[in-house]
Design a protein around this motif. Sequence first.
Motif, short mmCIF file in Angstrom:
data_model
loop_
_atom_site.label_atom_id
_atom_site.label_comp_id
_atom_site.label_asym_id
_atom_site.label_seq_id
_atom_site.Cartn_x
_atom_site.Cartn_y
_atom_site.Cartn_z
N SER A 1 0.87 -1.17 0.00
CA SER A 1 0.00 0.00 0.00
C SER A 1 0.91 1.22 0.00
CB SER A 1 -0.85 0.05 1.26
OG SER A 1 -1.43 -1.19 1.49
N ILE B 1 2.11 3.89 1.52
CA ILE B 1 2.15 4.53 2.84
C ILE B 1 3.23 5.62 2.79
CG2 ILE B 1 2.59 4.15 5.29
CD1 ILE B 1 1.37 1.40 4.96
N GLU C 1 8.88 2.57 14.98
CA GLU C 1 8.31 1.70 16.01
C GLU C 1 7.93 0.35 15.43
OE1 GLU C 1 6.15 5.04 18.79
OE2 GLU C 1 4.92 3.47 17.89
N ARG D 1 7.93 -11.73 -2.70
CA ARG D 1 6.55 -11.43 -3.08
C ARG D 1 6.31 -9.92 -3.17
NH1 ARG D 1 2.48 -11.26 1.84
NH2 ARG D 1 3.89 -10.19 3.22
N1 LIG Z 1 3.11 -0.42 2.71
C1 LIG Z 1 2.65 -1.59 3.14
N2 LIG Z 1 1.74 -2.25 2.44
C2 LIG Z 1 1.27 -3.44 2.84
N3 LIG Z 1 1.67 -4.07 3.97
C3 LIG Z 1 2.59 -3.45 4.71
C4 LIG Z 1 3.13 -2.19 4.34
N4 LIG Z 1 4.01 -1.82 5.28
C5 LIG Z 1 4.04 -2.80 6.18
N5 LIG Z 1 3.19 -3.77 5.84
C6 LIG Z 1 2.96 -5.01 6.59
O1 LIG Z 1 2.92 -4.65 7.94
C7 LIG Z 1 3.65 -5.58 8.70
C8 LIG Z 1 4.78 -4.85 9.41
O2 LIG Z 1 5.73 -4.43 8.48
P1 LIG Z 1 7.28 -4.75 8.71
O3 LIG Z 1 7.49 -6.17 9.01
O4 LIG Z 1 8.01 -4.15 7.57
O5 LIG Z 1 7.48 -3.89 10.01
P2 LIG Z 1 8.73 -3.77 10.92
O6 LIG Z 1 8.77 -2.34 11.29
O7 LIG Z 1 9.92 -4.34 10.21
O8 LIG Z 1 8.31 -4.68 12.12
P3 LIG Z 1 9.19 -5.20 13.36
O9 LIG Z 1 9.49 -4.00 14.16
O10 LIG Z 1 8.28 -6.14 14.02
O11 LIG Z 1 10.40 -5.86 12.77
C9 LIG Z 1 4.14 -6.64 7.75
O12 LIG Z 1 3.19 -7.67 7.69
C10 LIG Z 1 4.15 -5.93 6.44
O13 LIG Z 1 4.01 -6.84 5.38
#
Ligand SMILES: Nc1ncnc2c1ncn2[C@@H]1O[C@H](COP(=O)(O)OP(=O)(O)OP(=O)(O)O)[C@@H](O)[C@H]1O
Length: 969
Positions: A152, A154, A177, A220
Amino acid sequence: MNFALGQRWISDTESDLGLGTLVAIEGRMLTVLFPATGETRQYAQAEAPLTRVTFNIGDEIKSADGFSLLVTAIAESHSNLVYSGTRTDNGEKTELKETFLDHFISFNKPQDRLFAGQIDRFDHFTLRYQAWQQQHRLQQSALRGLQGARMSLIPHQLYIAEEVASRHAPRVLLADEVGLGKTIEAGLIIHQQLLCGLASRVLIVVPESLQHQWLVEMLRRFNLHFSVFDEERCQQSQLDVSNPFDTAQLVLCSLEFISSNKQWLEQAQSSDWDLLVVDEAHHLAWSAEHASKEYRCIESLAQDTAGVILLTATPDQLGHQSHFARLRLLDPDRFFDYQAFVDEEQRYQQIANTANQLLSATALSATLAEELRQLISDADISTELTLLSQSGQTDAAAQARQQLLAKLLDRHGTGRILFRNSRASIKGFPLRHALPVALAMPEQYQNALKVHHNLNKNSPVAARVQANLFPEQVFQAFEGSASQWWQFDPRIDYLTTLLKQHKPAKFLVICAAAATALALEEALRQKEGIRAAVFHEGMSIMERDKAAAYFSQEDYSAQVLVCSEIGSEGRNFQFARHLVLFDLPLNPDLLEQRIGRLDRIGQQHDIQIHIPYFDNSAQQVLLNWYQQSLNAFAHTCQTGRVVYEQDAPALLALLSASQPDTAAEAQLITQSQQRHQQLQQQLEQGRDKLLELNSAGGERARLLAADIAKMDADVQLPMFMFQAWDLLGVNQEDRSDTSMVLTPAEHLRCAYPGLADEGVTVTFDRNTALAQEDIQFLSWDHPMVTGTLDILLNDNLGNTGVALLPNKALPVGSYFIELIYIVEVSAPAGLQIGRYLPSTPVRLLVDKTGKDLAAKVPFDHFNRQLKPVGRQTASKLVNALQTLIHPLLGNCETAALQQLAELRQAALHKMQHSLTQEQQRLTALRQVNPLIRAQEIDMLASQQQQLTDYIGKARLKLDALRVIVVSHD
Ligand SMILES: Nc1ncnc2c1ncn2[C@@H]1O[C@H](COP(=O)(O)OP(=O)(O)OP(=O)(O)O)[C@@H](O)[C@H]1O
């Protein structure tokens, strides 16, 4: 056509046969021998798909004997052509009869193909030109690598990726975070750097438990195929090569693996990486007295790698010193003194205050103006200040405000090295509800603890805390395997009731120890027949991934996943909304990590956090401390670690006591609460406020997302791909309104990227791609699309054409030639020369007098007026016009070269302007912001030099040629 023995002809339908010789004319039949392949073909004279191969004066032709001849005259003898000229090898004048031309002739240049009768279809010529135009646009696009991810849009993620990925050798810490998308941000950066040629070899190091998840996410979401390197793979490759790490471009390995084997580490170190990415970087513990082996391992890799990206949601998890040390990994020159770093953090508050005032003030006060002048003393900001003081709320004032803010943050923020977004700044996250449930501690535990306390009065505090928080472990240690704690522990009944009540809702249960997780699984299975998957450090990675998959499926899957602490890191379980904290960790950052499995982007519901605990026990003290002092269940707690460090003695004393002390507990809670509030305020106004301003990207971020959304909605890509598929032989069948299945047609022209025999489902729609992960998301970044451009542009396909122009205003039979030249420039990919001088199509439309009409008659407009002609007519027209057209080509080249000189000049100007500006900006900033590395500035100077050289060497290639003849039909 006049046929005569010995003439050379080429087959229009089988040009790979080479040059044929007419060997027999019998009645209405012709026999042609193709010596290159030894094949013979017979044709009916009237409709033979053959084109006579004739050359022109000035051409260089090859003889069957291997010499080349520069043609100076052409004569005819017995209906055969005789070429006279000079041999290129020895300068001798000689003659070459066409019968003795090289049989292996193949035509690549458009003019040769055209004159040899290899004339492409009308729509192929059009598509080729469009492919060049797209390529030209893409090479300059700032959105390259950002549009194509399956994600998405973001804004804060896109902003960080754009900001970081365009840098040479970025060295940053991504510290959003938990669950805000750091993996996605890192993936975007990698993707963009790879697509733009800024990086080609990437090493990702992650905790072993996250290896598979990273592998899948990279594939993916970004179509990036990483290879997992582990003991087995390295041992195997070592049989063939000296350094296994040299055998793949994109490598993923675990921190455990790379940090525990000296040989692999040294080999990884001696392999050349452009980017090193380290997830969960809080594992890299460091203190002045001791650097952990994980820290040293990454340090050694980071020293030899130009780009380094560290990821952690909890940068302070192992203490502030470790946080400092990780910044030191990124820039050792800058972060060498911990105390100086701490002092500097204090200063952020002043800067944040100024930034806040700037953002909120409607009118510019004299004090604020003065403060800004002092903080941005190296640049002239008088224009912005005047605009702000005069214009109130106009667009110009808003722009001036943004520019001042950018200058302020550039100079004083940590934005160049550290990015941190919080839920508070991103908004739109679901609520978290803490649901503690008090249970009576069973007698068995009370007795076990009593005995334990008596026996361990003098044991360290940590051991006594451990016992009080985990009485089941004490009980089990006393009883051995004879008795099982889960048989009587009331938390089991509580859990089974909860599961049954909410069935089929998914529950993630997290506990500290693997043994507890195993016991829980057994209890659920034996007591209630509830299917639970388990996930703990004793399992292999494959087993863990299977367990996670078993939990995540919708049908026939586990309702519950019981994890030990290892499941609380990095994993994506946001499809569940119920979390059971079977026990509580002693570290606030770990608590946040646990909740972060569900509280992540993509969570659709409010999160229910179920917390069973024993009444009047250490568990209750800890629960109260988290909840009442830090409010850590309902909100992400930024201050937890610091408060813990300061109040640990009092907290641990309470947790280790054999009896509750309510007065001391109340005092601690008040004290910690005050600390929390104070720190929170400081963070909000100081470091974090600045970080937030730096990291979320504001208006720029929103514009980026909007630009990509606009690209998504643009029909250019589907239109282009539909035509390419038709041309190349790819069948399309609708699967839904927004997706289609592609399959190879029988006449598929080449190995088409990503197209398996059984077909592939694709979509151009982002939402469809997000909802259905088995569907390929096609964008200008997707390998199928870039591969299609490569096929179209590297092959001859569509580089010749003949068309009719029905126009009664022009004399019938008059003609034009349309030429597409391409500006070619070769330079190392890392220079991204395409930003300044992309592969530019230069189009000429020339009439018979040599006058170029291209500027007046644009391609699309002209193309719409043209009519295709059949192959035979086209061939006849070219034959008739060949001698007239040939001399025009030389003049056209002169005209195109003129345009090349202008393009070179413009590219030089653009490059110098942009790089000089950036260089000046960074040089000025470096005076006040030491986060700007000297190498970055040197790199810009060296790039400017190299780019000047390469732009100077740009050349022209005639890529496509079309003949247009006026008709009155
Ligand atoms: N732009 C996006 N579009 C779709 N899904 C997203 C997007 N950003 C994050 N996600 C989903 O949200 C979840 C969290 O993202 P991600 O794993 O990158 O976070 P993180 O900050 O690395 O988390 P952590 O701190 O737990 O390591 C994942 O399932 C990811 O696939």
